[in-house]
Design a protein around this motif. Sequence first.
Motif, short mmCIF file in Angstrom:
data_model
loop_
_atom_site.label_atom_id
_atom_site.label_comp_id
_atom_site.label_asym_id
_atom_site.label_seq_id
_atom_site.Cartn_x
_atom_site.Cartn_y
_atom_site.Cartn_z
N SER A 187 36.65 43.06 55.69
CA SER A 187 37.17 42.81 53.93
C SER A 187 36.74 44.06 54.20
O SER A 187 37.71 45.55 53.09
CB SER A 187 36.19 42.00 53.66
N SER A 188 35.97 45.61 54.75
CA SER A 188 35.13 46.74 53.99
C SER A 188 35.82 47.64 55.21
O SER A 188 35.54 48.83 55.22
CB SER A 188 33.74 46.85 54.02
N GLY A 189 36.61 46.78 56.14
CA GLY A 189 37.18 47.96 57.26
C GLY A 189 37.62 47.44 58.59
O GLY A 189 37.83 46.67 58.76
N ILE A 190 37.57 47.98 59.73
CA ILE A 190 37.86 47.79 60.73
C ILE A 190 36.66 47.23 61.41
O ILE A 190 35.55 48.31 62.03
CB ILE A 190 38.58 48.78 61.43
N ASP A 191 36.46 46.29 61.83
CA ASP A 191 34.81 45.78 62.38
C ASP A 191 34.62 46.84 63.79
O ASP A 191 35.61 46.90 64.33
CB ASP A 191 34.89 44.38 62.22
N LEU A 205 39.56 43.39 62.11
CA LEU A 205 39.83 43.54 59.98
C LEU A 205 38.96 42.95 59.89
O LEU A 205 38.98 41.27 59.91
CB LEU A 205 41.56 42.89 60.17
#
Lengths: 57, 296
Positions: B57-61, B55
């Motif tokens: 901040s801008s999405g799912i890595d 997880l």
Amino acid sequence: MKKNSSYSAPEVRVQNSKIRTTILAGSTKVTGHGFEFEEVATPTQTVSAKERIAIKF
Amino acid sequence: MNIYKYILPVMAAAALVGCSSDEDINNPVDIDKPSITVSKQAFTFEDGTRTSYTLASSGIDFSWDTSSDVLGIFPESTGNDQMSFPLTNGNTSGKNSLQHTLIFDEIGFDAVDGETYIAYYPYNGKLTSSSSYTDIPFNISGQDGTLSNLSNYDYMWSSGAIATKIEDEWDIDIIMNQLCSVIQFQLTMPEAATLQSLTISNDNNSNVFTTAGTFNAQTGAITATASSSSYTLNLSNVTASENEVVTLYMLVAPTTTGEVTIQVTSSDQSVYSTTASSKTFNSGKAYRYIATMTKN
């Protein structure tokens, strides 16, 4: 009897699927992406709680 | 040993051909150099392991597993024979928060200048030579709601990379796209509970949740073979205390729902639910449901 008869067996070739990987000069670039939050900058879903009839599993 | 799968039937067939009923087994016929060739690829890749996700901040890595991840690659116009492309020995480059790029120098495949190569992920070793890039099987049923579990169900497609030859070296740029989207549930529980399942249900009962089918590796278009009006995560006894936020994840095929009911069931068969408005889930995107659950 068929002594001394001549028989040519057919050539049998059994090959796996045509998977191949060879070495070649050059460059291959592979990029994969994760999942971007589509609504991270805005309020999340409007979710209101209410009672529901339980779903039978 | 796979080789026996091929040798034994061939030997049996040869024996049957060579021993007809009117031949004397003690006086074998002359056989003029029978030629039996058995060849097999030294290594074939099964599905291998899968990518991993964390997880951000801008999405799912996203991250490749460079120890065993493998792409399948189809040439668009020179037949349907797929090639396996292991992602080992690639040099990581250009990684940002949500993407991972590997560059392979002097390792590639027997490219044809101007050919379009269509890649999909993960490589499916069970596809036969008659398989097409338009019908790659997928199945996203059986998820358990954890972030780490997502990578067992991720599938990717590419619109096609054109091989270009520059100063006697090939250059192929493959960009993979996610087939599915991810829903993150952040559910506040009104009381302590051990959660056994989460179900999201489309209230108009149309079958908007596809769990299996095939996809076109060039377009990402899905042909469903299994779909339902609801989808259930079977949880591994997720525990929550009163007012604790439980975070769960679900991969879904791109879809548009009507109003949905989100429901969790505890080990004592208590049911907690909430509802949410209609939503379109696009591939490669992640969505959050943040809700306080109400006990039914």
